[in-house]
Scaffold this motif. Structure first.
Motif, PDB file in Angstrom:
ATOM      1  N   GLU A 262      64.864  56.822 -56.161  1.00  0.00           N
ATOM      2  CA  GLU A 262      65.476  55.025 -56.970  1.00  0.00           C
ATOM      3  C   GLU A 262      65.288  54.502 -55.767  1.00  0.00           C
ATOM      4  OE1 GLU A 262      68.753  55.326 -59.506  1.00  0.00           O
ATOM      5  OE2 GLU A 262      69.148  57.830 -59.290  1.00  0.00           O
ATOM      6  N   ARG A 266      59.814  53.994 -55.719  1.00  0.00           N
ATOM      7  CA  ARG A 266      59.319  54.551 -57.040  1.00  0.00           C
ATOM      8  C   ARG A 266      58.196  54.666 -57.721  1.00  0.00           C
ATOM      9  NH1 ARG A 266      63.162  56.510 -61.014  1.00  0.00           N
ATOM     10  NH2 ARG A 266      62.503  56.225 -63.009  1.00  0.00           N
ATOM     11  N   ASP A 287      64.200  63.433 -62.644  1.00  0.00           N
ATOM     12  CA  ASP A 287      64.642  62.203 -62.175  1.00  0.00           C
ATOM     13  C   ASP A 287      65.840  61.629 -61.823  1.00  0.00           C
ATOM     14  OD1 ASP A 287      64.447  59.316 -62.418  1.00  0.00           O
ATOM     15  OD2 ASP A 287      63.363  58.430 -63.456  1.00  0.00           O
ATOM     16  N   LYS A 289      67.530  59.207 -61.887  1.00  0.00           N
ATOM     17  CA  LYS A 289      67.634  58.240 -63.035  1.00  0.00           C
ATOM     18  C   LYS A 289      68.346  58.756 -64.233  1.00  0.00           C
ATOM     19  CE  LYS A 289      66.531  53.218 -62.377  1.00  0.00           C
ATOM     20  NZ  LYS A 289      65.448  52.100 -62.600  1.00  0.00           N
ATOM     21  N   ASP A 298      75.407  50.874 -57.453  1.00  0.00           N
ATOM     22  CA  ASP A 298      74.086  51.000 -57.767  1.00  0.00           C
ATOM     23  C   ASP A 298      73.638  50.640 -56.367  1.00  0.00           C
ATOM     24  OD1 ASP A 298      73.751  51.264 -61.097  1.00  0.00           O
ATOM     25  OD2 ASP A 298      73.763  49.236 -60.903  1.00  0.00           O
ATOM     26  N   SER A 302      70.305  55.272 -54.106  1.00  0.00           N
ATOM     27  CA  SER A 302      68.744  55.640 -53.753  1.00  0.00           C
ATOM     28  C   SER A 302      69.115  56.673 -52.900  1.00  0.00           C
ATOM     29  CB  SER A 302      68.455  53.887 -53.049  1.00  0.00           C
ATOM     30  OG  SER A 302      68.878  53.407 -52.187  1.00  0.00           O
ATOM     31  N   SER A 305      69.882  60.195 -54.007  1.00  0.00           N
ATOM     32  CA  SER A 305      68.988  60.623 -54.631  1.00  0.00           C
ATOM     33  C   SER A 305      68.694  62.425 -54.391  1.00  0.00           C
ATOM     34  CB  SER A 305      67.879  59.525 -55.249  1.00  0.00           C
ATOM     35  OG  SER A 305      68.467  58.599 -55.698  1.00  0.00           O
TER      36      SER A 305
END
Length: 339
Positions: A262, A266, A287, A289, A298, A302, A305
């Motif tokens: 993310e 991406r 993924d 996400k 948010d 990332s 991840s």
């Protein structure tokens, strides 16, 4: 839902309860180094542990002015890196604490006067004695999950102390939510992990594609798991380079595995996905996400991840081991002979 070869209570004990407890020690170490002053950071490893460093090299390059280099230990020892000095900070990780190249590099850096830090699972091993500062987690089980979380603490503390990450307090509060987010993601993914292993137990070649802070996981899984632990031919390909050679080898039956994160890269993965879905019928997309990280904003998803992705891949490993009747500990050559 009971997961194959996965003890939830042990995971939470090792990663959440014990892992998070190292925050104070890590902050003390980093703060002491920053107060003293340093010129740059070297992230040094071999095999899976250099791959573990690539996410943090990316994160620092994308979010900080701190000079950073991820270096393969054996190459670092012979290259006479002109940026390395007694003012450098050198960070190492090792599960066993015995990896020959890593131990040698740690001793080399310390002898040159650089400040050395290590994360090691096994106590009282060569690497624990070869560095100035060592966090010893005490268990090989879930060691990578713990190491990734602790490296978040280390790297973002350096950024915070440089005045480049004022969100540090909030970030660390959300790091504390990571273990349960990982556990929930693992549960949500487990059926798909098993399905992948059943479907691909006889597949003899995989292309793994990643980018940004997931490039290290991509490189590591292809090399350390598929090649070393399962003896399956695999190639790790950076999404930004996929269209410079590798695309010509994709056929209708080629297994292509995309690790989507993310971060800012991406769109590079999206491009590979659009191409691959036109050509192969063996496309797998993992993924981050798709997975809820409860309580995590948010702003930081990332970065996390990396943790989620590695935990998901680890579930595929468990089922590949079962379906292929090939223990993850089996080796032909590694630590079986001198070379």
């Amino acid at each position: 839902m009971k997961l194959l070869k996965y003890d939830e209570e042990l995971f939470l004990k090792l990663v959440e309860k014990e892992g998070l407890a190292y925050r104070g020690k890590i902050e003390e170490i980093v703060d002491e180094i920053c107060d003293k002053g340093y010129s740059n950071i070297f992230l040094i490893g071999a095999g899976g542990t250099i791959a573990m460093m690539y996410p943090y090299e990316y994160i620092l390059k994308a979010n900080s002015t701190i000079e950073v280099q991820a270096q393969i230990a054996a190459e670092f020892m012979v290259m006479n890196n002109r940026r390395f000095s007694e003012d450098s900070v050198c960070i190492f990780t090792s599960v066993s604490g015995t990896t020959e190249e890593t131990v040698a590099a740690a001793k080399f850096c310390r002898e040159k006067g650089a400040t050395t830090i290590a994360l090691v699972a096994e106590p009282n091993t060569p690497l624990t004695y070869a560095v100035d500062h060592c966090i010893t987690t005490g268990s090989e089980t879930h060691s990578f999950d713990t190491f990734f979380m602790l490296l978040h603490m280390v790297v973002f503390r350096f950024m915070h102390n440089k005045g480049e990450f004022p969100q540090y307090k909030k970030f660390i509060e959300e790091v504390a939510l990571l273990p349960k987010a990982i556990l929930n993601a693992v549960k949500a993914f487990d059926v798909k992990a098993e399905e992948f292993a059943i479907k691909h137990k006889d597949t003899d070649y995989h292309m793994m594609v990643g980018s940004g802070n997931l490039w290290g996981n991509t490189y590591s899984y292809a090399m350390c798991i598929l090649e070393e632990m399962q003896w399956i031919h695999a190639k790790s390909i950076h999404a930004a380079e996929f269209f410079h050679g590798t695309l010509e080898l994709v056929l209708e039956d080629t297994s292509v595995i995309l690790l989507k994160g993310e971060d800012e890269t991406r769109p590079l993965m999206d491009r590979v996905e659009r191409f691959a879905e036109k050509i192969t019928k063996q496309l797998t997309v993992i993924d981050t996400k798709d997975f809820e990280m409860e309580g995590i904003s948010d702003e930081f998803r990332s970065h996390f991840s990396v943790n989620i992705n590695w935990a998901l891949l680890s579930r595929i490993s468990v089922y590949l081991e079962r379906e292929r009747n090939h223990p993850l500990t089996l080796r032909r050559y590694y630590r079986q002979m001198a070379y």
